[in-house]
Design a protein around this motif. Structure first.
Motif, PDB file in Angstrom:
ATOM      1  N   ARG A 162       0.830  -1.207   0.000  1.00  0.00           N
ATOM      2  CA  ARG A 162       0.000   0.000   0.000  1.00  0.00           C
ATOM      3  C   ARG A 162       0.867   1.261   0.000  1.00  0.00           C
ATOM      4  NH1 ARG A 162      -3.160  -3.015   3.935  1.00  0.00           N
ATOM      5  NH2 ARG A 162      -2.168  -1.815   5.606  1.00  0.00           N
ATOM      6  N   PRO A 163       0.360   2.345  -0.557  1.00  0.00           N
ATOM      7  CA  PRO A 163       1.100   3.619  -0.498  1.00  0.00           C
ATOM      8  C   PRO A 163       1.376   4.002   0.952  1.00  0.00           C
ATOM      9  CG  PRO A 163      -0.695   3.775  -2.064  1.00  0.00           C
ATOM     10  CD  PRO A 163      -0.891   2.472  -1.336  1.00  0.00           C
ATOM     11  N   SER A 164       2.527   4.598   1.171  1.00  0.00           N
ATOM     12  CA  SER A 164       2.930   4.972   2.520  1.00  0.00           C
ATOM     13  C   SER A 164       2.620   6.438   2.789  1.00  0.00           C
ATOM     14  CB  SER A 164       4.434   4.729   2.707  1.00  0.00           C
ATOM     15  OG  SER A 164       4.856   5.175   3.975  1.00  0.00           O
ATOM     16  N   LYS A 165       2.313   6.739   4.041  1.00  0.00           N
ATOM     17  CA  LYS A 165       2.136   8.128   4.460  1.00  0.00           C
ATOM     18  C   LYS A 165       3.475   8.780   4.784  1.00  0.00           C
ATOM     19  CE  LYS A 165      -2.476   7.298   6.378  1.00  0.00           C
ATOM     20  NZ  LYS A 165      -3.311   7.338   7.602  1.00  0.00           N
ATOM     21  N   LYS A 166       4.552   8.028   4.592  1.00  0.00           N
ATOM     22  CA  LYS A 166       5.892   8.518   4.903  1.00  0.00           C
ATOM     23  C   LYS A 166       6.741   8.556   3.635  1.00  0.00           C
ATOM     24  CE  LYS A 166       5.417   6.229   9.356  1.00  0.00           C
ATOM     25  NZ  LYS A 166       5.905   5.126  10.220  1.00  0.00           N
ATOM     26  N   GLY A 167       7.737   9.420   3.632  1.00  0.00           N
ATOM     27  CA  GLY A 167       8.655   9.524   2.516  1.00  0.00           C
ATOM     28  C   GLY A 167      10.090   9.329   2.978  1.00  0.00           C
TER      29      GLY A 167
END
Length: 203
Positions: A103-108
């Protein structure tokens, strides 16, 4: 990687992956065939500072080993840029919560200093687990250590004062003090830059 101006380095006479395998050997032994299989899943990158290696909102499909430079994992809360962790030479970096769920992460992940990295394509790596159990064992140990570090970080915020957390950085993680901008250190400690300045003044 579209936001990253990356250059794939040309092969060198010396082995650019050697530091990574020295790091691996301290954790678990690898046979020559297993090491060769990992090599085939790797690319060496040279990246400039202040670039997003993996932007917020993207799925993590790559595991990174830092040969030179530094990275940070960050996220936004109420429009504030919060640093979750710092990583320096001879360490593994990945957004594990995204790596395993897809899933896409809320962190970079951001390049904090000019960096040379080994990029390990995660899907290619995971496909090696059945053929090479020692590879699965190695990365299980690496991800377990990452999980423990995350728990320790959460407990530090829960049970220590900001001054205690800063003092622990001075003794346990001096690279952060020497190499990270103060605004990133402040958000990592969960305080404002002004509060960090007061703590530093008392030191």
């Amino acid at each position: 990687m579209s936001q990253v101006q990356a250059r794939v380095k040309a092969p060198e006479a010396s082995d650019p992956l050697q530091p990574m395998f020295q790091y691996f050997r301290k954790i678990s032994n690898l046979s020559d065939p297993a090491e060769l299989a990992i090599r085939e899943a790797c690319t060496v990158l040279s990246l400039p500072k202040n670039q997003d290696l993996q932007p917020v909102g993207h799925a993590c499909t790559t595991i990174y080993f830092i040969l030179r430079g530094s990275l940070r994992i960050y996220y936004f809360k109420d429009d504030l840029d919060i640093t979750e962790s710092f990583s320096f030479e001879n360490s593994i970096v990945a957004r594990v919560e995204s790596l395993f769920t897809g899933r896409p992460s809320k962190k970079g992940i951001q390049i904090m200093e000019d960096a040379e990295l080994v990029a390990i394509h995660a899907n290619r790596l995971f496909r090696l687990y059945d053929a090479y159990p020692e590879i699965e064992r190695l990365f299980r140990k690496i991800f377990e250590a990452t999980h423990v570090d995350t728990i320790n970080r959460m407990e530090s915020i829960q049970f220590h004062t900001a001054e205690e957390r800063y003092r622990n950085l001075l003794t346990d993680e001096p690279d952060i003090i020497r190499r990270a901008p103060l605004k990133f250190i402040a958000s990592y400690l969960g305080i404002t830059p002004t509060s960090l300045s007061r703590i530093r003044a008392r030191k």
